[in-house]
Design a protein around this motif. Structure first.
Motif, PDB file in Angstrom:
ATOM      1  N   PRO A 105      39.841  21.073  20.510  1.00  0.00           N
ATOM      2  CA  PRO A 105      39.307  20.872  21.702  1.00  0.00           C
ATOM      3  C   PRO A 105      38.453  20.127  21.967  1.00  0.00           C
ATOM      4  N   ALA A 106      37.309  19.906  22.773  1.00  0.00           N
ATOM      5  CA  ALA A 106      36.222  19.140  22.647  1.00  0.00           C
ATOM      6  C   ALA A 106      35.912  19.693  23.752  1.00  0.00           C
ATOM      7  N   PHE A 107      35.988  20.389  24.923  1.00  0.00           N
ATOM      8  CA  PHE A 107      35.180  21.048  25.501  1.00  0.00           C
ATOM      9  C   PHE A 107      34.309  20.246  25.891  1.00  0.00           C
ATOM     10  N   ALA A 108      34.468  18.991  26.936  1.00  0.00           N
ATOM     11  CA  ALA A 108      33.969  17.956  27.018  1.00  0.00           C
ATOM     12  C   ALA A 108      32.480  18.607  27.936  1.00  0.00           C
ATOM     13  N   ALA A 126      30.483  21.638  32.574  1.00  0.00           N
ATOM     14  CA  ALA A 126      29.602  21.809  33.474  1.00  0.00           C
ATOM     15  C   ALA A 126      29.931  21.711  34.866  1.00  0.00           C
ATOM     16  N   GLU A 127      31.410  21.115  34.902  1.00  0.00           N
ATOM     17  CA  GLU A 127      31.639  21.514  36.533  1.00  0.00           C
ATOM     18  C   GLU A 127      32.893  22.661  36.964  1.00  0.00           C
ATOM     19  N   ALA A 128      33.429  22.701  35.901  1.00  0.00           N
ATOM     20  CA  ALA A 128      33.822  24.372  35.664  1.00  0.00           C
ATOM     21  C   ALA A 128      33.364  25.425  35.932  1.00  0.00           C
ATOM     22  N   LYS A 129      32.231  25.100  35.963  1.00  0.00           N
ATOM     23  CA  LYS A 129      30.703  25.901  36.202  1.00  0.00           C
ATOM     24  C   LYS A 129      30.860  26.358  37.195  1.00  0.00           C
ATOM     25  N   ARG A 130      30.175  25.242  38.300  1.00  0.00           N
ATOM     26  CA  ARG A 130      29.806  25.474  39.243  1.00  0.00           C
ATOM     27  C   ARG A 130      31.178  25.433  40.149  1.00  0.00           C
ATOM     28  N   ALA A 131      32.092  25.076  39.662  1.00  0.00           N
ATOM     29  CA  ALA A 131      33.206  25.415  40.912  1.00  0.00           C
ATOM     30  C   ALA A 131      33.664  27.201  40.382  1.00  0.00           C
ATOM     31  N   LEU A 132      33.572  27.493  39.024  1.00  0.00           N
ATOM     32  CA  LEU A 132      33.227  28.912  39.344  1.00  0.00           C
ATOM     33  C   LEU A 132      32.539  29.651  40.099  1.00  0.00           C
ATOM     34  N   ARG A 133      31.051  29.487  39.904  1.00  0.00           N
ATOM     35  CA  ARG A 133      30.106  30.183  40.261  1.00  0.00           C
ATOM     36  C   ARG A 133      30.366  30.398  41.664  1.00  0.00           C
ATOM     37  N   GLN A 134      30.635  28.860  42.182  1.00  0.00           N
ATOM     38  CA  GLN A 134      31.103  29.081  43.738  1.00  0.00           C
ATOM     39  C   GLN A 134      32.522  30.042  44.517  1.00  0.00           C
ATOM     40  N   ALA A 184      24.685  31.521  31.164  1.00  0.00           N
ATOM     41  CA  ALA A 184      24.896  31.845  30.154  1.00  0.00           C
ATOM     42  C   ALA A 184      25.978  31.541  29.158  1.00  0.00           C
ATOM     43  N   ILE A 185      26.494  31.025  29.399  1.00  0.00           N
ATOM     44  CA  ILE A 185      27.914  30.444  28.607  1.00  0.00           C
ATOM     45  C   ILE A 185      28.038  28.844  28.083  1.00  0.00           C
ATOM     46  N   THR A 186      27.649  28.603  26.910  1.00  0.00           N
ATOM     47  CA  THR A 186      27.352  27.487  26.508  1.00  0.00           C
ATOM     48  C   THR A 186      28.759  26.572  26.164  1.00  0.00           C
ATOM     49  N   ARG A 187      29.129  25.577  25.837  1.00  0.00           N
ATOM     50  CA  ARG A 187      29.607  24.637  25.104  1.00  0.00           C
ATOM     51  C   ARG A 187      30.532  25.356  24.094  1.00  0.00           C
ATOM     52  N   GLU A 188      29.074  25.795  23.252  1.00  0.00           N
ATOM     53  CA  GLU A 188      29.459  26.083  21.652  1.00  0.00           C
ATOM     54  C   GLU A 188      29.663  27.630  21.369  1.00  0.00           C
ATOM     55  N   ASP A 189      29.418  28.581  22.415  1.00  0.00           N
ATOM     56  CA  ASP A 189      30.348  29.567  23.077  1.00  0.00           C
ATOM     57  C   ASP A 189      32.020  29.363  23.013  1.00  0.00           C
ATOM     58  N   ALA A 238      33.123  27.332  22.186  1.00  0.00           N
ATOM     59  CA  ALA A 238      34.290  26.767  20.547  1.00  0.00           C
ATOM     60  C   ALA A 238      34.117  27.864  19.290  1.00  0.00           C
ATOM     61  N   ALA A 239      33.257  28.585  19.603  1.00  0.00           N
ATOM     62  CA  ALA A 239      33.721  29.900  18.549  1.00  0.00           C
ATOM     63  C   ALA A 239      34.392  30.686  19.286  1.00  0.00           C
ATOM     64  N   PHE A 240      34.691  31.047  20.178  1.00  0.00           N
ATOM     65  CA  PHE A 240      35.481  31.860  21.068  1.00  0.00           C
ATOM     66  C   PHE A 240      36.785  31.043  20.755  1.00  0.00           C
ATOM     67  N   HIS A 241      37.145  29.992  20.896  1.00  0.00           N
ATOM     68  CA  HIS A 241      38.541  29.051  20.278  1.00  0.00           C
ATOM     69  C   HIS A 241      38.554  29.504  18.882  1.00  0.00           C
ATOM     70  N   ALA A 242      37.559  29.008  17.901  1.00  0.00           N
ATOM     71  CA  ALA A 242      38.055  29.224  16.555  1.00  0.00           C
ATOM     72  C   ALA A 242      38.362  30.907  16.041  1.00  0.00           C
ATOM     73  N   ARG A 243      38.035  31.956  17.220  1.00  0.00           N
ATOM     74  CA  ARG A 243      38.176  32.748  16.387  1.00  0.00           C
ATOM     75  C   ARG A 243      40.042  33.372  16.464  1.00  0.00           C
ATOM     76  N   LEU A 244      40.368  32.554  17.300  1.00  0.00           N
ATOM     77  CA  LEU A 244      41.142  32.931  18.642  1.00  0.00           C
ATOM     78  C   LEU A 244      42.894  32.450  17.752  1.00  0.00           C
ATOM     79  N   LEU A 245      42.567  31.212  17.202  1.00  0.00           N
ATOM     80  CA  LEU A 245      43.397  29.995  16.362  1.00  0.00           C
ATOM     81  C   LEU A 245      43.526  30.393  15.437  1.00  0.00           C
ATOM     82  N   HIS A 246      44.661  31.919  15.029  1.00  0.00           N
ATOM     83  CA  HIS A 246      45.607  32.563  14.490  1.00  0.00           C
ATOM     84  C   HIS A 246      46.259  32.117  14.022  1.00  0.00           C
ATOM     85  N   PRO A 247      47.257  32.328  13.124  1.00  0.00           N
ATOM     86  CA  PRO A 247      48.671  31.883  13.384  1.00  0.00           C
ATOM     87  C   PRO A 247      49.100  33.708  13.872  1.00  0.00           C
ATOM     88  N   ALA A 248      48.382  34.651  13.288  1.00  0.00           N
ATOM     89  CA  ALA A 248      48.920  36.328  13.697  1.00  0.00           C
ATOM     90  C   ALA A 248      48.709  36.238  15.245  1.00  0.00           C
TER      91      ALA A 248
END
Length: 490
Positions: free
Chosen positions: A150-153, A158-166, A205-210, A212-222
């Motif tokens: 995932p690229a997390f464009a 930014a658009e998703a965060k605005r919608a979530l905040r609304q 406070a949530i960034t694109r890097e957050d 990416a890190a969250f996704h990398a943590r979950l991407l385990h076959p188990a």
């Protein structure tokens, strides 16, 4: 050309030969022969250990459904970044991939008439693909891109965060949203993840890097379980999945998702009132329950269907809706408790002034089922309804493999539904009464009322009695919360 006519005539003669019963309930039907599917008939495993539940329908519609179930969700959100899992789940798909930008991904899926969605909830999520069988190779490639690259464009985030905040800003517009945020606090306390809703500050406070890190943590076959159904050959599909999902390995940041934490908090029984200027209050109740693996689960299921099953045969519906006209609907259920003991919970809406009277009727029905054995005819009718409706949940192969996959992810015993009907049929009136006395203790009730507080507390002039007279429980007024900060409003 005469064959359809001859068949119709034959059918008509057969009907005439049958005796027409005087009433519909006198119609005799052959017993339904149904065996619960066994998980083992659908189960396989990929080279990296990912479980797969597969149902091929070579003669069916030219469609393929793939679901990748993911263990992980908002229970893993870091403090101060609540909302991270929800954003990461949605943006896996919405933010495009490193090979296929978001707009191009949208366009390609539309061209293929395919649907590809991703989401993460509190404890789990999924990546879901629906596609024509002829386009499966490309669809599976796009699914793998979304899952692993995932690229997390930034502009989509930014658009998703605005919608979530609304969306956060409108939290206090709906009674069910208000109650949905407050009830976990009352049941599980401030420190549990179920009450840690997103705030404007946590979303900011949530960034694109957050992500990416969250996704990398979950991407385990188990952390993954797969279901697949549709028009394909089983052997060929397993080979295709093994060449894609089966090659997934755990990266350096990947972690097996930890156990979902049970709450350490003990709920304080009481009647909690939140003031909201509306003509009707929302009332939610909760009592400590049990898990689906408990020996009393079948009896609890029957008990709930008798008392609060949500249809017009349920006692609470008949009394509070049909007889008294106080609500349009009332229903409850025993939560199955996948990670800790569930609760017996439910809700109804009624006029502010009639909350107290409706709760008196509610408690009277609770006491009646504890005091009086359920009549044999009522018990048999309820049991028959549960048993006869049960096969419908297994009617589609797609639903069967999805169920097996989701239950594997949670950790429920395999084939736990195999003897469900027998256990329901074995429930006696004594079992129902015993379970009611065990679990329906009004002294442990947590009641949350969201409505016009002064009218709720005063009660109904036509049915004298204030809210405080309903039960020997403390009545506590709670403030609404600021929708953006979740801090109590003064």
């Amino acid at each position: 050309m005469y064959r359809p006519l001859l068949l119709a005539l034959a059918a008509g003669l057969a009907l005439q030969a049958q005796a027409i019963p005087p009433r519909p309930e006198a119609i005799a039907f052959k017993p339904l022969a149904f065996t619960v599917p066994k998980a083992g008939a659908f189960k396989a495993a990929l080279s990296n250990g990912i479980p797969v539940y597969i149902a091929d329908e070579p003669g069916g519609l030219p469609l393929v459904r793939i679901r990748v179930f993911i263990k992980g969700g908002s229970y893993l959100d870091p403090a101060g970044k609540e909302g991270l899992a929800a954003l990461a789940g949605a943006q896996m798909r919405a933010g495009g991939t490193r090979r296929t930008p978001a707009a191009a991904l949208d366009e390609r899926l539309e061209f293929l008439a395919a649907d590809l969605q991703a989401q993460l909830g509190e404890t789990s999520g999924s990546l879901a693909l629906d596609i024509l069988d002829k386009d499966l190779p490309e669809g599976l490639d796009l699914l793998m891109q979304v899952l692993t690259q995932p690229a997390f464009a930034p502009e989509r985030l930014a658009e998703a965060k605005r919608a979530l905040r609304q969306g956060l800003a409108s939290r206090n517009d709906r009674l069910d949203t208000i109650a949905g945020l407050e009830m976990p606090r009352l049941l599980y306390g401030e420190g549990h993840f179920t009450r840690a809703g997103a705030t404007a500050a946590s979303v900011d406070a949530i960034t694109r890097e957050d992500l990416a890190a969250f996704h990398a943590r979950l991407l385990h076959p188990a952390n993954l379980v797969v279901s697949v159904s549709g028009k394909f050959q089983r052997k060929a599909m397993l080979a295709r999945l093994d060449a894609t999902l089966g090659r997934l390995t755990a990266g350096s940041a990947a972690r097996v998702s930890p156990a979902v934490p049970a709450p350490a908090y003990r709920a304080r029984p009481g009647i909690y009132v939140m003031d909201k200027a509306v003509p009707q209050s929302l009332v939610r109740w909760s009592l400590p329950g049990l898990r689906r693996t408990d020996p009393d689960w079948a009896a609890a299921t029957v008990l709930n269907r008798i008392l609060a099953g949500g249809d017009f045969t349920a006692r609470l519906t008949k009394k509070i809706r049909s007889d008294e006209g106080l609500t349009y609907g009332i229903g409850g259920a025993f939560g199955d408790g996948p990670y800790w003991r569930g609760n017996w919970s439910g809700q109804f809406q009624t006029r502010n002034a009639s909350v107290a009277y409706a709760l008196k009727l509610f408690l009277a029905e609770v006491e009646r089922i504890k005091r009086e054995p359920v009549p044999a005819e009522e018990l048999a009718s309820i049991q028959a309804g549960i048993v006869e409706a049960f096969p419908a949940r297994w009617g589609r192969k797609a639903g069967v493999v999805d169920l097996f996959a989701s239950e594997r992810l949670v950790g429920w015993p395999e084939d736990g539904w195999a003897d469900y009907r027998a256990r329901i049929q074995a429930v006696t009136a004594e079992d129902v009464q015993r379970v009611a006395r065990t679990y329906l203790d009004p002294a442990k009730l947590v009641l949350l009322v969201v409505g016009k507080a002064d009218e709720v507390l005063a009660g109904d002039r036509d049915h004298p009695g204030a809210l405080a007279d309903v039960a020997p429980l403390p009545v506590v007024r709670l403030p609404l919360r600021d929708p953006l900060t979740l801090n109590p409003l003064s």
